[in-house]
Design a protein around this motif. Structure first.
Motif: not given
Length: 433
Positions: A75, A78-79, A82, A170
């Motif tokens: 987590y 990621l952005e 996203q 992801a």
């Protein structure tokens, strides 16, 4: 990309299109069987050996399963945008697939005779997700969420490790959002064998779903006598039906979007407009210059990119039904009228503002779809693929009498007197009582 008149298409290319995408696995069947047998006999040891051989990653048995700390760390990698996108897509997928389920129904076939059907989920599902250089978090969502919605209690994911043994963050976030119980860093035929038969680390499941390469496909077919599988997937494909109202730049972008999947992908336009045909071809080559996967796209478009000029929309519909594409886009004056005549397609995208990518990622439609013409007999993945139905009957004494004579007559016709007796004995005993 070729532009063909319909007569040329029928004579020169149609047969190739109709026989597309059938994966030839005979040359690798022996190797795949060896891998499967090794996993069955040697359990985790075989998984570790093949992971080192094929993925160039050395792991211990305790490292096969991704731990909670790695998922939490994913987590952070990621952005926020996203993560939000994955969650929004997951919500839409769940909403669409919940609508497909029907828990129970009953009917009265005769006075005193109630028939019905109940639905129950299968117990466990394994999801295969391609990995390594590429990452497909959308495939996790598309396979795991329908199973979760259906009520499957145990869902696991297998995906090959990347360099250093990591699983793409992801993919891990998508698995967590989808409610996956465990992720294992193992890929290829060995992963399919592990989920089909179980190892010390990877649990056996009742059904295996998800896309993969030819080795994964061959492995799924090999284990299908012992575990349920989804439909084997071939190269991606899109067919567009358009008249003079079609938007050339939109159509070209959708053709390119499927072409970037695989050099073997098919991208076909059936149109009534010569002007649109020419404009789409120009757009394809212009847009292609600015895309990152140009080499793959060029190979696909050069070999399997077709623009066919048909005489009328009815002819386009007939050829589309014959081809049975994975993705069908309709850009005509009356798209819903065309839809009413479509018999065979994996998923259908109506009008100019419904790009196929909406089905691939965000709308809630499932992107696991039949390819290679199998849309003639198969549907896309749905929550119904993760349930089984059980029929039931309940009769009162009146209902028993309503069915007795018909049942006895057919049982005696077929020579099954025990069947007939199982019916008549109930009346005999009632009379005694």
């Amino acid at each position: 990309m070729r532009i063909l008149k319909v007569q040329e298409f029928k004579k020169e290319v149609l047969n190739e299109v109709l026989n597309r995408g059938k994966q030839e696995i005979s040359s690798i069947e022996s190797s795949v069987k060896t891998i499967i047998n090794d996993v069955r006999e040697q359990s985790d040891k075989a998984l570790l050996r093949y992971t080192e051989k094929f993925d160039k990653v050395r792991l211990s048995a305790s490292e096969l399963k991704v731990d909670e700390g790695e998922i939490k760390e994913a987590y952070k990698r990621l952005e926020k945008s996203q993560i939000a996108a994955l969650r929004k897509a997951a919500d839409n997928i769940a909403a669409f697939h919940k609508k497909q389920l029907r828990a129970k129904w009953t009917m009265q076939i005769a006075d005193g005779v109630t028939l019905g059907q109940v639905t129950r989920p299968i117990a466990s599902v394994g999801v295969y997700v391609p990995g390594g250089k590429a990452a497909y978090p959308s495939s996790v969502l598309m396979c795991a969420i329908p199973a979760k919605v259906a009520g499957v209690e145990q869902i696991v994911v297998c995906s090959p490790p990347g360099k250093g043994g990591d699983v793409n963050p992801a993919l891990l976030v998508a698995a967590d959002i989808a409610g996956v119980g465990a992720v294992y860093r193992v890929g290829g035929a060995q992963a399919i064998a592990a989920m089909a038969y179980g190892t010390g680390t990877v649990p056996r499941v009742d059904k295996i779903v998800g896309p993969g390469n030819v080795f994964v496909t061959a492995a799924k077919l090999e284990v299908s006598k012992d575990v349920a599988i989804d439909n084997p997937a071939g190269p991606s494909e899109v067919l567009v039906i358009a008249d003079e109202t079609g938007n050339a730049s939109f159509i070209a972008s959708d053709l390119l979007a499927q072409a970037e999947h695989d050099p073997q992908a098919w991208a076909i336009l059936l149109t009534t407009s010569e002007t649109l045909a020419s404009d789409v071809k120009d757009e394809v080559y212009m847009q292609m210059k600015n895309l990152s996967r140009t080499e793959i796209i060029q190979s696909s478009i050069q070999k399997r990119g077709l623009i066919v000029i048909v005489d009328n929309t009815e002819e386009a519909i007939d050829y589309s039904n014959m081809i049975a594409p994975e993705h069908l886009q309709i850009q005509t004056k009356n798209p819903n009228e065309v839809l009413s005549r479509i018999q065979n397609a994996g998923a259908i995208f109506l009008d100019k503002y419904s790009p196929v990518a909406f089905g691939d990622y965000s709308s809630g439609l499932n992107h696991v779809l039949p390819t290679a013409g199998y849309a003639k007999i198969y549907s896309g993945l749905s929550s119904l693929d993760f349930v089984k139905t059980m029929n039931f009957i309940q009769c009162s004494r009146e209902g028993y009498r309503n069915l007795k004579e018909t049942t006895v007559a057919i049982a005696e016709m077929e020579g099954f007197d025990a069947h007939a007796k199982s019916v008549t004995i109930r009346e005999e005993k009632n009379n005694e009582d």
